[in-house]
Design a protein around this motif. Structure first.
Motif, PDB file in Angstrom:
ATOM      1  N   LYS A 174      41.028  32.669  37.835  1.00 37.76           N
ATOM      2  CA  LYS A 174      41.435  32.233  36.495  1.00 37.76           C
ATOM      3  C   LYS A 174      40.820  33.120  35.417  1.00 37.76           C
ATOM      4  O   LYS A 174      39.632  33.431  35.483  1.00 37.76           O
ATOM      5  CB  LYS A 174      40.992  30.788  36.261  1.00 37.76           C
ATOM      6  N   ASN A 210      46.191  33.093  34.847  1.00 40.74           N
ATOM      7  CA  ASN A 210      45.751  32.715  36.182  1.00 40.74           C
ATOM      8  C   ASN A 210      46.532  33.484  37.243  1.00 40.74           C
ATOM      9  O   ASN A 210      47.691  33.851  37.047  1.00 40.74           O
ATOM     10  CB  ASN A 210      45.905  31.206  36.383  1.00 40.74           C
ATOM     11  N   HIS A 225      47.972  28.144  25.478  1.00 42.11           N
ATOM     12  CA  HIS A 225      48.021  27.731  24.083  1.00 42.11           C
ATOM     13  C   HIS A 225      48.425  28.898  23.178  1.00 42.11           C
ATOM     14  O   HIS A 225      47.604  29.431  22.447  1.00 42.11           O
ATOM     15  CB  HIS A 225      46.661  27.152  23.718  1.00 42.11           C
ATOM     16  N   MET A 256      36.034  24.571  34.852  1.00 40.96           N
ATOM     17  CA  MET A 256      36.787  25.637  35.524  1.00 40.96           C
ATOM     18  C   MET A 256      35.870  26.809  35.866  1.00 40.96           C
ATOM     19  O   MET A 256      36.300  27.777  36.483  1.00 40.96           O
ATOM     20  CB  MET A 256      37.903  26.149  34.614  1.00 40.96           C
ATOM     21  N   SER A 297      47.528  23.513  36.483  1.00 40.79           N
ATOM     22  CA  SER A 297      46.312  23.816  37.258  1.00 40.79           C
ATOM     23  C   SER A 297      46.355  23.149  38.631  1.00 40.79           C
ATOM     24  O   SER A 297      45.967  23.755  39.636  1.00 40.79           O
ATOM     25  CB  SER A 297      45.063  23.346  36.513  1.00 40.79           C
ATOM     26  N   ARG A 314      53.739  20.904  31.888  1.00 44.92           N
ATOM     27  CA  ARG A 314      52.695  21.785  31.355  1.00 44.92           C
ATOM     28  C   ARG A 314      51.318  21.412  31.917  1.00 44.92           C
ATOM     29  O   ARG A 314      50.548  22.254  32.361  1.00 44.92           O
ATOM     30  CB  ARG A 314      52.714  21.716  29.822  1.00 44.92           C
ATOM     31  N   SER A 353      44.167  19.119  29.713  1.00 46.42           N
ATOM     32  CA  SER A 353      44.864  18.694  30.933  1.00 46.42           C
ATOM     33  C   SER A 353      44.016  17.750  31.784  1.00 46.42           C
ATOM     34  O   SER A 353      44.541  16.886  32.466  1.00 46.42           O
ATOM     35  CB  SER A 353      45.261  19.915  31.757  1.00 46.42           C
ATOM     36  N   HIS A 381      45.841  31.203  29.604  1.00 48.98           N
ATOM     37  CA  HIS A 381      45.197  31.145  30.924  1.00 48.98           C
ATOM     38  C   HIS A 381      45.969  32.119  31.802  1.00 48.98           C
ATOM     39  O   HIS A 381      47.071  31.802  32.262  1.00 48.98           O
ATOM     40  CB  HIS A 381      45.248  29.728  31.481  1.00 48.98           C
ATOM     41  N   GLU A 404      38.082  28.934  26.109  1.00 48.22           N
ATOM     42  CA  GLU A 404      37.826  27.494  25.994  1.00 48.22           C
ATOM     43  C   GLU A 404      37.068  26.896  27.171  1.00 48.22           C
ATOM     44  O   GLU A 404      36.507  25.826  27.043  1.00 48.22           O
ATOM     45  CB  GLU A 404      39.130  26.709  25.743  1.00 48.22           C
ATOM     46  N   HIS A 405      37.015  27.538  28.305  1.00 45.39           N
ATOM     47  CA  HIS A 405      36.343  26.932  29.468  1.00 45.39           C
ATOM     48  C   HIS A 405      34.839  27.195  29.481  1.00 45.39           C
ATOM     49  O   HIS A 405      34.110  26.543  30.214  1.00 45.39           O
ATOM     50  CB  HIS A 405      36.937  27.461  30.777  1.00 45.39           C
TER      51      HIS A 405
HETATM   52  C1  MLT Z   1      44.856  23.996  30.718  1.00 44.22           C
HETATM   53  O1  MLT Z   1      45.050  24.296  29.541  1.00 44.22           O
HETATM   54  O2  MLT Z   1      45.670  23.340  31.389  1.00 44.22           O
HETATM   55  C2  MLT Z   1      43.586  24.486  31.344  1.00 44.22           C
HETATM   56  O3  MLT Z   1      42.617  24.847  30.415  1.00 44.22           O
HETATM   57  C3  MLT Z   1      43.657  24.989  32.658  1.00 44.22           C
HETATM   58  C4  MLT Z   1      43.469  26.200  33.541  1.00 44.22           C
HETATM   59  O4  MLT Z   1      43.037  27.293  33.167  1.00 44.22           O
HETATM   60  O5  MLT Z   1      43.788  26.122  34.738  1.00 44.22           O
END
Ligand code: MLT
Ligand code: ZN
Length: 475
Positions: free
Chosen positions: A351, A395, A386, A80, A340, A336, A140, A393, A432-433
């Protein structure tokens, strides 16, 4: 290529080493490796290397090092943050792990699996499942993401609340170092205090210190019972209170606790074929909660019903559904996991992969939303993720009628506005990314001083020529 690197000499030698299947040089063949999933970066490379074994990979890296050629390791290319993006100027070779895709062993007594870096996460989960075990890492993009990339970025995902991040699942690693040496640390010990914990240095290093070629991962017994519910809740505060109640009921049973906003759900329902809301009507906030246990006869569904029923009576839940079958469970998870993809189809998005103490999630969502709406009227805020581990996220999707490029040009401004809230709440700008190519500019502000200096020294010690994944992670 950097000055002095002769491709005319290097490429034939790499071809000789890897064979025709092991190297791609035609632009039509290399193109898919040169664009990231978000389509933020489009690069160019003279060659994609596709070794089939650790020995081949090590020899190829050694050859590149001797020629001073830079390498971008690449797994499923689902980053990402442009973590596997190749430079525009053709100065970097791509090293794909895709052919190193064997599950080497599964040990159901030690509860471990030894697996090569190019195994797709979903295939790894399936192999564990067939052996009666659970590999609890779930994200995901698991249908494309590969183990090597997942570990190199220390991916978190949906089950972190129970099993920890990727690094918590790693017992051993095999790594090819920037000079082509192989470090075989494929141990499967739960206790091993023998100096610096090198494997944890490579997990999360985003391919800047070495190339992960194989790993020993921890497994768990496969759950005998799963119960998943989708709940419409009146506010993010109610979602947090519901999480607390689930924890107090049976913290060990919570396998996932995910938050979604009304806006995000609406995008999924609009853009994802087959997505359907199994509730009486749309809501402003949703929670997906999953309980799991390896015990027989636990009747988790009844337990979940009990917790949710009492929460509903207290006004914390407006409406809820508990899956009655595997198909219903998958349909709820789809709502869920397609967030994305739905955003991608809705237009340009910015994001923010952020974390705060769990108790601060509702405040984060409120304040970040206010900050973004003040900057870009009409912006669509899509916070999701989460909640159980405080990673949201946050976004942002462009206003429907806005120009995509003009919206994307404001990405730093928007990310900085969200990060100001995150900082105030003692959070992190990257949960996490990872940092990739998108966020190195944030590092001095967040991790400056001794921390960044230490990171630079480690990079210098392991990769003095700066040949591995240049331009990523460190500013
Ligand atoms: C998610 O948990 O689906 C991802 O880490 C995705 C996102 O930030 O788009
Ligand atoms: Zn996530």
């Amino acid at each position: 290529m950097p000055d002095g690197v002769s491709l005319d000499d290097l490429l034939p030698r790499l071809r000789q080493l890897l064979g025709d299947r092991g190297i791609l040089t035609e632009p039509a063949d290399t193109a898919p490796y040169c664009e990231d999933w978000r389509r933020l970066y489009r690069g160019h490379t003279p060659a994609v290397l596709r070794p089939a074994t650790t020995a081949e990979l090590a020899a190829a890296v050694g050859l590149c090092a001797a020629h001073g050629a830079a390498i971008v390791p690449q797994g499923g290319n689902t980053s990402m943050v442009g973590g596997a993006a190749v430079a525009e100027d053709g100065s970097q070779l791509v090293l794909s792990l895709a052919r190193m895709n064997r599950v080497r062993t599964i040990d159901t007594v030690d509860m471990t699996m030894e697996i090569e870096a190019g195994v797709v996460l979903k295939a790894a989960q399936e192999a564990a499942d067939e052996a009666g075990c659970l590999l609890p890492l779930s994200i995901s993009s698991e249908g494309s993401a590969q183990i090597g990339g997942v570990l190199a970025t220390n991916a978190g995902g949906n089950n972190t609340v129970r099993y920890g991040n990727a690094r918590d699942l790693v017992l051993g690693l095999e790594v090819v170092l920037p000079d082509g040496q192989v470090w075989n640390g494929l141990r499967r010990l739960h206790k091993d205090n023998t100096g610096y914990c090198l494997r944890q240095l490579f997990v999360g290093s985003e391919g800047t210190l070495g190339i992960i070629t194989a790993a020993v991962l921890k497994l768990w017994p496969r759950p005998r019972e799963l119960a998943v519910a989708l709940c419409a809740v009146p506010s993010a505060d109610a979602a947090l209170e519901l999480f607390g109640r689930c924890q107090r009921h049976d913290a060990a049973a919570i396998q996932a606790f995910e938050y979604m906003s009304g806006a995000g759900m609406e995008l999924v329902l609009r853009h994802i074929p087959g997505a359907a809301l199994p509730l009486s009507g749309p809501a402003a906030h949703y929670v997906l909660v999953e309980f799991a246990t390896p015990r027989d006869g636990a009747d988790l569904k009844a337990e979940l019903e009990d917790v949710l029923g009492r929460a509903m009576a207290d006004g914390l839940i407006g409406d809820a559904v508990i899956a009655e079958s595997g198909a219903q469970r998958a349909a709820i998870w789809k709502l869920r996991e397609e967030h994305s993809e739905a955003q991608k189809r809705a237009g340009a998005s910015v994001k923010n992969d952020i974390s705060v103490p769990v108790s601060k999630v509702p405040e984060l969502i409120r304040r970040a939303r206010a900050a973004c709406e003040a900057l870009v009227p009409g912006i669509v805020c899509v916070p999701f993720g989460h909640l159980g581990d405080g990673n949201i996220h946050f976004n942002l999707v462009q206003p429907p009628a806005a120009d995509a490029a003009a919206f994307l040009a404001r990405d730093h401004e928007l990310m900085d506005a969200v990060n100001a809230v995150v900082r105030d709440l003692d959070g992190s700008f990257s949960a996490e990314h990872g940092i990739g190519r998108l966020k190195p500019y944030m590092m001095p502000e967040w991790r400056g001083g001794a921390e960044l200096e230490l990171m630079r020294r480690i990079k210098q010690a392991l990769d003095p020529l700066g040949l591995l994944n240049p331009g990523k992670l460190l500013p």
